[in-house]
Design an enzyme around this catalytic site. Structure first.
Site, mmCIF file in Angstrom:
data_model
loop_
_atom_site.group_PDB
_atom_site.id
_atom_site.type_symbol
_atom_site.label_atom_id
_atom_site.label_comp_id
_atom_site.label_asym_id
_atom_site.label_seq_id
_atom_site.Cartn_x
_atom_site.Cartn_y
_atom_site.Cartn_z
ATOM 1 N N SER A 434 0.866 -1.171 0.000
ATOM 2 C CA SER A 434 0.000 0.000 0.000
ATOM 3 C C SER A 434 0.908 1.227 0.000
ATOM 4 C CB SER A 434 -0.872 0.000 1.251
ATOM 5 O OG SER A 434 -1.554 -1.229 1.345
ATOM 6 N N CYS A 633 -7.365 -0.933 7.195
ATOM 7 C CA CYS A 633 -6.252 -1.480 6.417
ATOM 8 C C CYS A 633 -5.368 -2.358 7.290
ATOM 9 C CB CYS A 633 -5.427 -0.348 5.824
ATOM 10 S SG CYS A 633 -4.002 -0.941 4.882
ATOM 11 N N ASP A 678 -8.635 -2.195 2.813
ATOM 12 C CA ASP A 678 -7.433 -2.529 2.057
ATOM 13 C C ASP A 678 -6.731 -3.561 2.925
ATOM 14 O OD1 ASP A 678 -5.149 -2.573 0.490
ATOM 15 O OD2 ASP A 678 -4.358 -0.678 1.256
ATOM 16 N N TRP A 680 -5.053 -7.602 3.694
ATOM 17 C CA TRP A 680 -4.304 -8.703 3.097
ATOM 18 C C TRP A 680 -3.934 -9.753 4.122
ATOM 19 C CZ3 TRP A 680 -2.299 -3.700 3.611
ATOM 20 C CH2 TRP A 680 -1.261 -3.547 4.528
#
Ligand SMILES: Cc1cc2nc3c(=O)[nH]c(=O)nc-3n(C[C@H](O)[C@H](O)[C@H](O)COP(=O)(O)OP(=O)(O)OC[C@H]3O[C@@H](n4cnc5c(N)ncnc54)[C@H](O)[C@@H]3O)c2cc1C
Ligand SMILES: Cc1cc2nc3c(=O)[nH]c(=O)nc-3n(C[C@H](O)[C@H](O)[C@H](O)COP(=O)(O)O)c2cc1C
Ligand SMILES: *[C@@H]1O[C@H](CO)[C@@H](O)[C@H](O)[C@H]1NC(C)=O
Ligand SMILES: *[C@@H]1O[C@H](CO)[C@@H](O)[C@H](O)[C@H]1NC(C)=O
Ligand SMILES: *[C@@H]1O[C@H](CO)[C@@H](O)[C@H](O)[C@H]1NC(C)=O
Ligand SMILES: *[C@@H]1O[C@H](CO)[C@@H](O)[C@H](O)[C@H]1NC(C)=O
Ligand SMILES: *[C@@H]1O[C@H](CO)[C@@H](O)[C@H](O)[C@H]1NC(C)=O
Ligand SMILES: *[C@@H]1O[C@H](CO)[C@@H](O)[C@H](O)[C@H]1NC(C)=O
Ligand SMILES: *[C@@H]1O[C@H](CO)[C@@H](O)[C@H](O)[C@H]1NC(C)=O
Length: 680
Positions: A434, A633, A678, A680
């Site tokens: 990011s 995030c 966002d 992961w």
């Protein structure tokens, strides 16, 4: 690093660009949105012909079994290749493998009725298909809506396997939606819809589903099983003379999404002897690359010297490294060569093959027939067939393929056909980061915030080191030797990492990278309040957001409340960008609030979701009354889910409604882009 030859440096750089651009051209149709879009753009006029042509070529080449895949990082693609190979070698089927970006639903409609199709599709984002499957997915869903009554796919039979991660709310949504649409169109699924959970069991899920699928499909298609005999998919030709220029001629490739970008700065953010987190700045001026706040940078890694050496010694390639080879797919409908040829064994091992990936049972079993002796063959088969033995011996030690084989026997596995390695070892994938800078503030230079992966195995015997992050750490050591926190460095085969046209070894160091555009965006109006939750490196895009809001405030725009929930272990060890937040407070005044959660400070673990709850009143008010946007995030496995349910709880309490309604409100926020993740 001392004596660097400028000509070699340039040749190396050109070679690197060429190889990576090639990779990009072929894999990026699925990975890089921009590359995908631009490639699609010049195909639109011929799409229909292409699709018909494709169905036609499948038909005319006598194929009867087609495996299609929707894949972002290659897992689904690898499964698709394995199914195709097994179909052909175990059941004598005439198989083809199809990337979904190449077809739309008319492909299915044009296929002869006796062709069986298997779908292997992954899910991304908020339950969306992978980039390469977007068009196909949409065309199937649209057809299912419009041609519901005609049931145009009545004669069509298929099987399907969905890939996902149960940590995401929309688990397996793509395959589920596809399955339903196909059935609405009259198609008949054979066997169970398989599903793999990338949270840890995906390979076992796949192996289990695959066996029952073959049983069902054998019955449905009256297949006969034969003894599996390995047939290579590629011809690997060793060329007598290696002409340097022939390695470079592919330079005319035009899809320029990857660039070599120089590292302007790389510095350590942690204050720890054991853990490392890098802040890296890259110059994109003059590359044609652009980015927007919230985008990702994709960086191509290189395998370490240690692991490349291990791989070549295990497979007996040591004396062949610089032999020039040309590789050709025997059947272009089942496989293609995804890198520039001619090339060398060394180039493939170092920068094309993901040789450090977790070893899979499938791979061990497919190499077993080529074991150096009977004992090691028996051992490979035994471990490959036992989930438990495989986990304790390989997975728990973070073994890659070469380490796994080394642990079975000291003998080299030099009978393994190189084609088999090309077929079964995944393509090296870029890693995403990011972007942690604002494109408004620094349009020509972007930064990432990257934590170096280093995991000690459960028995403490070994340390697993992440591929790309340790490469970046090594590069950093070349720029700023003093900034490395006592962490052991791996060495990398690239000795010519600098553009050293000045000849004295001080030119910039480059990495091959490209920008992947995301949908993670600040609100259009600066006045709208934002609530950001980004513990650990999840703070990266929020540094960018806050930088941007700060610049907007300085430019005289009205900037609404900007709240950041940040978490880490302790204030002294891993508090990222601590000093920058103080500056922001000085500029933005009361409009900027930082709320911290230090997990290892008190007796009880405190995480961001706990701080959210403590501030439920003000947060609830901002969401419900001030229409604040929420951004989350970082870790998808635990954090994002916990944070999501905390927000649902806060909203429900504020509105004095049941929790279910809070969850529903959150979903509505997600669908209108007011709650963005966002993760992961
Ligand atoms: C959209 C997105 C945004 C991201 N943003 C950031 C960011 O801002 N900052 C950041 O630091 N990271 C970010 N990441 C994560 C990042 O992309 C990389 O995954 C991370 O840096 C690790 O890469 P690596 O190559 O060092 O590790 P890898 O070598 O890829 O290893 C990663 C993990 O895979 C598993 N693994 C790998 N090899 C083996 C093996 N042989 N055996 C068993 N397990 C294995 C392990 O669990 C390991 O921890 C982001 C990821 C995504 C998808
Ligand atoms: C950024 C990101 C978003 C994801 N979103 C979802 C999701 O919404 N639902 C889901 O089931 N899986 C999700 N996954 C998990 C992937 O589907 C899973 O890892 C899959 O194995 C990837 O296959 P591929 O390598 O073929 O792309 C996501 C993974 C990542 C990295
Ligand atoms: C996953 O998708 C399949 C269809 O492809 C469906 O049958 C199954 O129920 C789904 N699983 C979950 C947990 O949604
Ligand atoms: C190398 O390739 C170039 C261009 O393809 C050719 O002009 C040259 O003659 C070749 N050299 C040798 C030694 O083969
Ligand atoms: C390229 O050519 C040079 C000089 O002819 C030689 O020294 C070098 O080893 C060659 N490199 C490769 C990869 O063939
Ligand atoms: C490599 O193989 C391709 C495809 O068969 C062929 O067109 C090409 O001429 C070969 N190149 C060399 C250098 O042998
Ligand atoms: C290397 O540096 C020189 C001089 O600054 C420049 O002209 C050249 O384009 C650079 N090469 C690459 C690959 O960036
Ligand atoms: C290297 O060369 C560059 C440009 O020629 C010069 O600016 C720099 O000072 C040199 N560095 C060293 C360490 O000699
Ligand atoms: C804080 O936000 C309010 C409301 O948007 C605005 O009026 C004020 O100017 C902002 N203050 C600063 C320092 O930007």
């Amino acid at each position: 690093m001392a004596n660097l030859d400028p000509i070699d440096a340039i040749a190396y750089i050109v070679l690197l660009v060429v190889s990576f651009i090639y990779l990009i051209r072929l894999t990026f149709v699925s990975s890089g949105k921009s590359a995908y879009d631009s490639l699609r753009a010049d195909q639109t006029s011929t799409t229909n012909d292409k699709v018909h042509g494709f169905a036609e070529s499948v038909r005319s080449s006598g194929k009867n079994f087609v495996v299609v895949y929707g894949s972002q990082t290659g897992t689904a693609e690898g499964f698709a290749n394995a199914l195709s190979k097994e179909g052909s070698q175990r059941f004598g089927l005439k198989t083809a493998v199809v990337d979904l970006s190449e077809v739309d639903v008319s492909f299915l409609r044009n296929l002869p009725e006796d062709i069986f199709v298997i779908f292997v599709m992954a899910t991304y984002g908020e339950g969306e298909p992978t980039d390469n499957a977007i068009a196909f997915h949409q065309s199937v869903i649209e057809l299912a809506e419009s041609a519901f009554h005609d049931k145009p796919l009545q004669a069509f039979r298929y099987a399907c396997f969905g890939l996902g991660n149960r940590a995401y709310e929309q688990f397996n949504a793509t395959m589920r939606g596809m399955d339903k649409a196909l059935q609405n169109l009259g198609a008949k699924r054979v066997g169970e819809a398989g599903e793999g959970d990338d949270g840890g069991s995906i390979e076992d899920d796949f192996m289990t589903w695959k066996e029952s699928m073959w049983t069902d499909v054998s019955l449905a298609l009256s297949l006969h099983e034969t003894e599996m005999v390995y047939q290579p998919l590629f011809i690997v030709e060793e060329l007598a003379s290696s002409n340097n220029t022939s390695l470079l001629v592919e330079g005319k490739i035009t899809a320029q999404s990857t660039n070599l970008i120089p590292i302007v700065e790389s510095r350590e953010l942690f204050n720890s002897r054991h853990r490392s987190c890098l802040h890296m700045e890259f110059d994109i001026d003059g590359t044609g690359m652009t980015y927007e706040t919230g985008d990702h940078l994709a960086i191509w890694p290189v395998n370490s010297r240690l692991e490349s050496d291990r791989f070549v010694s295990v497979f007996g390639l040591k004396n062949k490294l610089d032999i020039c080879i040309n590789i050709t797919a025997i059947d272009p409908t089942t496989s293609r060569v995804p890198f520039p040829c001619p090339t060398t064994y060394e180039a493939l091992v170092c920068s094309y093959m993901e040789i450090c990936a977790p070893v899979s049972r499938q791979l061990i079993l497919s190499l077993a027939p080529f074991a150096p002796d009977d004992d090691s063959r028996a051992a490979a088969i035994a471990v490959g067939n036992s989930r438990q033995a495989f986990n304790t011996r390989f997975t728990n030690n973070y073994y890659n393929i070469a380490q796994a084989l080394q642990s079975l026997t000291p003998l080299p596995w030099d009978n393994v056909p190189f084609s088999l390695l090309l077929e079964s070892i995944p393509k090296l994938q870029p890693r995403y980061y990011s972007i942690s800078s604002s494109s408004l503030v620094q349009p020509k230079q972007l930064s990432v915030t990257c934590v170096v992966e280093s995991v000690i195995t459960s028995d403490g015997a070994a340390v697993f080191k992440g591929l790309n992050t340790n490469y970046l750490l090594w590069l950093t050591s070349k720029i700023r030797p003093a900034s490395i926190n006592g962490i052991d460095l791996l060495e990398y085969p690239i000795t010519k990492i600098r553009n050293n046209t000045d000849g004295n070894g001080t030119g910039p160091i480059y990495v091959p990278a490209y920008v992947r555009h995301s949908k993670f965006r600040l609100p259009k109006t600066t006045k709208r309040p934002i609530i950001m939750v980004g513990p650990g490196t999840g703070v990266a895009p929020f540094r960018a957001f806050i930088q941007e809001r700060d610049a907007q405030a300085k430019a005289g725009l009205p900037v609404g409340r900007t709240i950041l929930f940040y978490g880490c272990r302790t204030p002294d060890e891993d508090f990222l960008y601590r000093h920058e937040w103080m500056e922001m407070t000085a500029h933005l005044g009361d409009n900027f609030t930082l709320v911290t959660a230090f997990s290892r400070e008190g007796k009880e673990k405190t995480y961001v979701q706990h701080r959210l709850l403590e501030n439920a009143d003000i947060i609830g008010d901002l969401i419900v009354n001030e229409k604040a946007n929420i951004y989350v995030c970082g870790d998808a496995t635990h954090m994002a889910r916990e944070v999501g349910s905390t927000f649902a709880q806060i909203i429900a309490a504020k509105r004095r409604v049941r929790l279910e309604e809070g969850k529903y409100a959150l979903k509505a926020m997600k669908s209108r882009g007011a709650y963005q993740e966002d993760i992961w």
